[in-house]
Write a protein that holds these residues in place. Sequence first.
Motif, mmCIF file in Angstrom:
data_model
loop_
_atom_site.group_PDB
_atom_site.id
_atom_site.type_symbol
_atom_site.label_atom_id
_atom_site.label_comp_id
_atom_site.label_asym_id
_atom_site.label_seq_id
_atom_site.Cartn_x
_atom_site.Cartn_y
_atom_site.Cartn_z
ATOM 1 N N ARG A 24 0.836 -1.219 0.000
ATOM 2 C CA ARG A 24 0.000 0.000 0.000
ATOM 3 C C ARG A 24 0.864 1.260 0.000
ATOM 4 O O ARG A 24 0.507 2.279 -0.613
ATOM 5 N N ASN A 25 2.011 1.211 0.677
ATOM 6 C CA ASN A 25 2.905 2.370 0.770
ATOM 7 C C ASN A 25 3.805 2.521 -0.437
ATOM 8 O O ASN A 25 4.615 3.457 -0.506
ATOM 9 N N GLY A 26 3.687 1.591 -1.393
ATOM 10 C CA GLY A 26 4.462 1.715 -2.632
ATOM 11 C C GLY A 26 5.840 1.094 -2.585
ATOM 12 O O GLY A 26 6.648 1.290 -3.511
ATOM 13 N N ASN A 27 6.165 0.345 -1.522
ATOM 14 C CA ASN A 27 7.469 -0.315 -1.462
ATOM 15 C C ASN A 27 7.579 -1.441 -2.491
ATOM 16 O O ASN A 27 8.675 -1.765 -2.950
ATOM 17 N N TYR A 28 6.432 -2.033 -2.818
ATOM 18 C CA TYR A 28 6.378 -3.043 -3.880
ATOM 19 C C TYR A 28 5.249 -2.635 -4.828
ATOM 20 O O TYR A 28 4.088 -2.574 -4.433
ATOM 21 N N LEU A 29 5.588 -2.367 -6.066
ATOM 22 C CA LEU A 29 4.623 -1.880 -7.042
ATOM 23 C C LEU A 29 3.918 -3.045 -7.734
ATOM 24 O O LEU A 29 4.426 -4.178 -7.738
ATOM 25 N N PRO A 30 2.740 -2.808 -8.311
ATOM 26 C CA PRO A 30 2.046 -3.868 -9.060
ATOM 27 C C PRO A 30 2.952 -4.491 -10.109
ATOM 28 O O PRO A 30 3.633 -3.796 -10.862
ATOM 29 N N GLY A 31 2.989 -5.811 -10.103
ATOM 30 C CA GLY A 31 3.828 -6.541 -11.047
ATOM 31 C C GLY A 31 5.207 -6.860 -10.520
ATOM 32 O O GLY A 31 5.930 -7.673 -11.112
ATOM 33 N N SER A 32 5.607 -6.231 -9.408
ATOM 34 C CA SER A 32 6.951 -6.483 -8.864
ATOM 35 C C SER A 32 6.952 -7.736 -7.996
ATOM 36 O O SER A 32 5.926 -8.179 -7.489
#
Length: 242
Positions: A24-32
């Motif tokens: 949710r905080n963007g540490n892991y982006l969609p697809g990563s």
Amino acid sequence: MFAPLGIKKSLTQMIEYELTEAIRNGNYLPGSKLPTENELCDLFKVSRTAVREAIKKMSARGIVQVKRGSGVYVSEMSIKNASETLNLFFELSSDQNVIQQTINTRLILEPALASQAAINRTDEQIELLVNNIEMTSKCNINDTKKEAELDNDFHKTILSIVDNQVLNLLLDPIFNLMPKFKTGVYAKPQEGELQKKKEIMLNHHRNILEAIINQDSQMASTAMYNHILETQNNYTKSLQKK
């Protein structure tokens, strides 16, 4: 990035929470790709079992996708994925408050949908609604499942006229719940009750259709409000019988 976990709460729940927050905080982006199982065990200082259970729960919620032989990846967020998650929630929920709140949500949203449909409808869409009412009228009174599906299709058609993806996301899972809800309400009908309720429902649908045909947005809104209010009253009465 992650702190070792204590033992006050379920390790599985804590891992799931921490990973979800990281996404949710963007540490892991969609697809990563997420860290490997061994890496997560080291990061959280927990066993493989706890990590596997957390990933399994996240996968069931559609947050991550497990690719055998490759690893765990953050799911691409889409209307479809979000809708499937909501569908699962409504299908598995047996909370009477959730059903009541679902009907209340329809009471708020669907009159506005009918109003917009009256403005935007096409001749082809009107024909779909007319055919639906005819099929419902001819449906065997004892085939409550089929009748509930036809009732549902009527409302879905009105939703399709508005053509709004966000409303589709919010209402599709609710509409998909309705056949199950209606079957439960009329599980043990009194003699003649099914026919009476069917005629009331058809009259509501005819009133809504007439307003949509006439492009009378205010009348369409009022007719839909009265219809959902009838649904709410039926559900309240079904609870009192239990």
